[in-house]
Design a protein around this motif. Structure first.
Motif, PDB file in Angstrom:
ATOM      1  N   THR A  73      -9.482   5.008  -2.724  1.00 28.31           N
ATOM      2  CA  THR A  73      -8.644   5.214  -1.573  1.00 28.31           C
ATOM      3  C   THR A  73      -9.436   4.468  -0.369  1.00 28.31           C
ATOM      4  O   THR A  73     -10.788   4.306  -0.357  1.00 28.31           O
ATOM      5  N   GLY A  74      -8.654   3.803   0.651  1.00 32.35           N
ATOM      6  CA  GLY A  74      -9.348   3.061   1.593  1.00 32.35           C
ATOM      7  C   GLY A  74      -8.288   1.974   2.158  1.00 32.35           C
ATOM      8  O   GLY A  74      -7.139   1.863   1.480  1.00 32.35           O
ATOM      9  N   VAL A  75      -8.506   1.368   3.322  1.00 32.01           N
ATOM     10  CA  VAL A  75      -7.862   0.305   3.434  1.00 32.01           C
ATOM     11  C   VAL A  75      -8.395  -1.078   2.872  1.00 32.01           C
ATOM     12  O   VAL A  75      -9.456  -1.449   2.684  1.00 32.01           O
ATOM     13  N   TYR A  76      -7.266  -1.723   2.443  1.00 31.26           N
ATOM     14  CA  TYR A  76      -7.222  -2.866   1.681  1.00 31.26           C
ATOM     15  C   TYR A  76      -6.953  -4.096   2.459  1.00 31.26           C
ATOM     16  O   TYR A  76      -5.964  -4.146   3.044  1.00 31.26           O
ATOM     17  N   TYR A  77      -8.099  -5.094   2.405  1.00 29.87           N
ATOM     18  CA  TYR A  77      -7.810  -6.319   3.307  1.00 29.87           C
ATOM     19  C   TYR A  77      -7.926  -7.619   2.496  1.00 29.87           C
ATOM     20  O   TYR A  77      -8.576  -7.617   1.484  1.00 29.87           O
ATOM     21  N   ARG A  82     -17.176  -2.446   4.311  1.00 32.46           N
ATOM     22  CA  ARG A  82     -16.412  -3.123   3.729  1.00 32.46           C
ATOM     23  C   ARG A  82     -16.734  -3.862   2.430  1.00 32.46           C
ATOM     24  O   ARG A  82     -17.915  -4.238   2.490  1.00 32.46           O
ATOM     25  N   ALA A  86      -3.841   5.328  -0.775  1.00 31.38           N
ATOM     26  CA  ALA A  86      -4.446   6.673  -0.679  1.00 31.38           C
ATOM     27  C   ALA A  86      -4.081   7.338  -2.077  1.00 31.38           C
ATOM     28  O   ALA A  86      -3.043   7.180  -2.547  1.00 31.38           O
ATOM     29  N   GLY A  89      -4.690  -5.525   7.020  1.00 34.24           N
ATOM     30  CA  GLY A  89      -4.993  -4.329   6.068  1.00 34.24           C
ATOM     31  C   GLY A  89      -3.834  -3.445   5.718  1.00 34.24           C
ATOM     32  O   GLY A  89      -3.026  -3.354   6.511  1.00 34.24           O
ATOM     33  N   THR A  90      -3.778  -2.860   4.458  1.00 35.11           N
ATOM     34  CA  THR A  90      -2.883  -2.200   4.000  1.00 35.11           C
ATOM     35  C   THR A  90      -3.583  -0.880   3.560  1.00 35.11           C
ATOM     36  O   THR A  90      -4.401  -0.988   2.738  1.00 35.11           O
ATOM     37  N   GLN A  91      -3.145   0.623   3.794  1.00 32.19           N
ATOM     38  CA  GLN A  91      -3.767   1.623   3.295  1.00 32.19           C
ATOM     39  C   GLN A  91      -3.448   1.997   2.050  1.00 32.19           C
ATOM     40  O   GLN A  91      -2.132   1.863   1.746  1.00 32.19           O
ATOM     41  N   ARG A 145     -11.793  -3.764   0.282  1.00 31.12           N
ATOM     42  CA  ARG A 145     -11.578  -2.610   0.743  1.00 31.12           C
ATOM     43  C   ARG A 145     -12.671  -1.896   1.602  1.00 31.12           C
ATOM     44  O   ARG A 145     -13.839  -2.151   1.410  1.00 31.12           O
ATOM     45  N   GLY A 177       0.967  -0.925  -0.127  1.00 33.15           N
ATOM     46  CA  GLY A 177       0.073  -0.064   0.155  1.00 33.15           C
ATOM     47  C   GLY A 177       0.812   1.468   0.018  1.00 33.15           C
ATOM     48  O   GLY A 177       1.956   1.216   0.076  1.00 33.15           O
TER      49      GLY A 177
END
Length: 123
Positions: A90-94, A45, A120, A116-118, A38, A9
């Motif tokens: 944009t978001g946190v990807y899981y 989510r 942006a 999770g990985t951010q 995400r 990320g």
């Protein structure tokens, strides 16, 4: 007994690219489905893409044609190549995996999530 560890990320400008990786480790017998979800701020989510063993990938309509999911079964790893990124990405990807794992002589099938990985996307 099983861990999913994501990486890749970061911050990228609109139109840019990123590649996410997720490696599963532990007492894994087999992996059925691996995928990416995400979560944007204030939103639920949502599925981004998923792929089953020997299966055809499934994508959310919003990423179709821009993102590509792939997996390396020899390394229990799934990738998400993201191109043409937009601020809405944009978001946190899981990372998610539905897999069979063993504990002693017993086998279980469960869903596992990464931390999770951010991602942006901003100018």
């Amino acid at each position: 007994q099983v861990q999913l560890v994501e990486s890749g990320g970061g911050l990228v400008q609109p139109g840019g690219s990123l590649r996410l990786s997720c490696a599963a480790s532990g007492s894994i017998v087999s992996i059925d489905t691996m995928g990416w979800y995400r979560q944007a701020p204030g939103k639920q989510r949502e599925l981004v893409a998923k792929i089953r063993t020997y299966g055809t990938p499934n994508y959310a309509g919003s990423v179709e044609g821009r993102f590509t999911i792939s997996r390396d079964d020899g390394r229990n790893t799934v990738y998400l190549q993201m191109s043409g990124l937009k601020p809405d990405d944009t978001g946190v990807y899981y990372c998610n995996a539905r897999l069979t794992w063993r504990s002693g002589t017993l086998w279980y099938t469960d869903d596992f999530w990464g931390q999770g990985t951010q991602v942006a996307v901003s100018s």
